[in-house]
Motif scaffolding. Structure first.
Motif, PDB file in Angstrom:
ATOM      1  N   VAL A   5       0.834  -1.215   0.000  1.00 57.81           N
ATOM      2  CA  VAL A   5       0.000   0.000   0.000  1.00 57.81           C
ATOM      3  C   VAL A   5       0.864   1.258   0.000  1.00 57.81           C
ATOM      4  CG1 VAL A   5      -1.973  -1.118   1.107  1.00 57.81           C
ATOM      5  CG2 VAL A   5      -0.204  -0.080   2.539  1.00 57.81           C
ATOM      6  N   ASP A   6       2.172   1.087   0.062  1.00 59.81           N
ATOM      7  CA  ASP A   6       3.097   2.211   0.052  1.00 59.81           C
ATOM      8  C   ASP A   6       3.147   2.822  -1.353  1.00 59.81           C
ATOM      9  OD1 ASP A   6       5.236   3.969   0.075  1.00 59.81           O
ATOM     10  OD2 ASP A   6       6.582   2.618   1.162  1.00 59.81           O
ATOM     11  N   PRO A   7       2.793   4.112  -1.501  1.00 61.12           N
ATOM     12  CA  PRO A   7       2.796   4.744  -2.831  1.00 61.12           C
ATOM     13  C   PRO A   7       4.141   4.680  -3.535  1.00 61.12           C
ATOM     14  CG  PRO A   7       1.708   6.151  -1.212  1.00 61.12           C
ATOM     15  CD  PRO A   7       2.351   5.038  -0.444  1.00 61.12           C
ATOM     16  N   GLU A   8       5.225   4.624  -2.762  1.00 52.45           N
ATOM     17  CA  GLU A   8       6.550   4.564  -3.379  1.00 52.45           C
ATOM     18  C   GLU A   8       6.843   3.180  -3.982  1.00 52.45           C
ATOM     19  OE1 GLU A   8       9.617   5.848  -0.783  1.00 52.45           O
ATOM     20  OE2 GLU A   8       8.750   7.846  -0.466  1.00 52.45           O
ATOM     21  N   VAL A  33       4.047   0.845  -4.893  1.00 54.97           N
ATOM     22  CA  VAL A  33       2.963   0.499  -5.815  1.00 54.97           C
ATOM     23  C   VAL A  33       3.247   1.088  -7.199  1.00 54.97           C
ATOM     24  CG1 VAL A  33       0.516   0.813  -6.336  1.00 54.97           C
ATOM     25  CG2 VAL A  33       1.245   0.306  -3.995  1.00 54.97           C
ATOM     26  N   HIS A  74      -1.180  -2.365  -5.866  1.00 53.83           N
ATOM     27  CA  HIS A  74      -1.880  -1.994  -4.628  1.00 53.83           C
ATOM     28  C   HIS A  74      -2.776  -3.154  -4.198  1.00 53.83           C
ATOM     29  CE1 HIS A  74      -4.336   0.221  -1.739  1.00 53.83           C
ATOM     30  NE2 HIS A  74      -3.412   1.177  -1.775  1.00 53.83           N
TER      31      HIS A  74
END
Length: 214
Positions: A119-122, A124, A135
């Motif tokens: 779930v970490d945007p960096e 995904v 995600h």
């Protein structure tokens, strides 16, 4: 886990995997035959145990020269491996997830890590160790697309219980849980909880006991 439905006990399956790793190493060194007591010594068990395990899976050989290493590897392959490649997903691509992916991929031709989730945007949308990371919102969709049958959980322990329902809904058949939260799944899902902290504490306890006796 209980005894497997094909009447091969769980501990025997674990030892067969360990035997195969040793045999593959021997094969790479040019060793063609190996005696049961030599294989046993590599794993700290008795030759009787090795012979029992191999008899249990129906393997017999000319023990005058020892077991034929190549033949035994192939025999164990037929027991442990499925006919088709099994695809694996990693849930949680932190340090542990990346270490598992980096270590395991390429080690077994019938087991392949094909995707990861976080779930970490960096993470995904990125490619980590040649593995695409998605995600968790896309979990069921991607699992179906990539025909994933096994999930490895290396997420933070606090979120592990929330992964049970998505895993069930996605039709995952096997789970290896590396968090310290024991997870329960329906009988149709093979699950193994592997708590590194507990195992290390167990080792540390016996080290302490050994030191106190000296």
């Amino acid at each position: 886990m209980a005894t497997l439905t094909n009447n091969i006990p769980e501990k025997t399956i674990e030892r067969l995997s360990e035997y195969r790793r040793s045999l593959l190493s021997c094969h790479k060194q040019g060793i063609t035959h190996i005696f049961s007591h030599v294989l046993a010594g590599m794993h700290g068990i008795t030759a009787v145990q090795v012979r029992r395990d191999l008899m249990l899976i129906g393997f017999s050989s000319d023990t005058k020269k020892g077991y034929d290493v190549k033949v035994l590897i192939e025999f164990i392959n037929n027991i442990l491996d499925s006919e088709d490649v099994m695809n694996i997903a990693i849930i949680g691509m932190g340090h542990l997830g990346q270490a598992i992916t980096n270590y395991f991929n390429g080690k077994r031709r019938k087991l392949r890590i094909v995707t990861a989730f976080d779930v970490d945007p960096e993470k995904v949308g990125s490619i980590i160790d040649d593995i695409p990371c998605y995600h968790m919102d896309q979990f069921e969709e991607i699992v179906a697309q990539m025909d994933v049958s096994i999930a490895v959980i290396s997420s933070p322990t606090r979120v592990a219980p929330s992964l049970v329902l998505p895993i069930i809904n996605a039709g995952i058949k096997g789970v290896l849980n590396f968090t310290s939260a024991p997870l329960n799944f329906p009988s149709g899902i093979v699950a193994e909880n592997y708590d590194i902290t507990t195992i290390l504490e167990k080792v540390a306890y016996f080290v302490k006991e050994s030191d106190e006796k000296m």
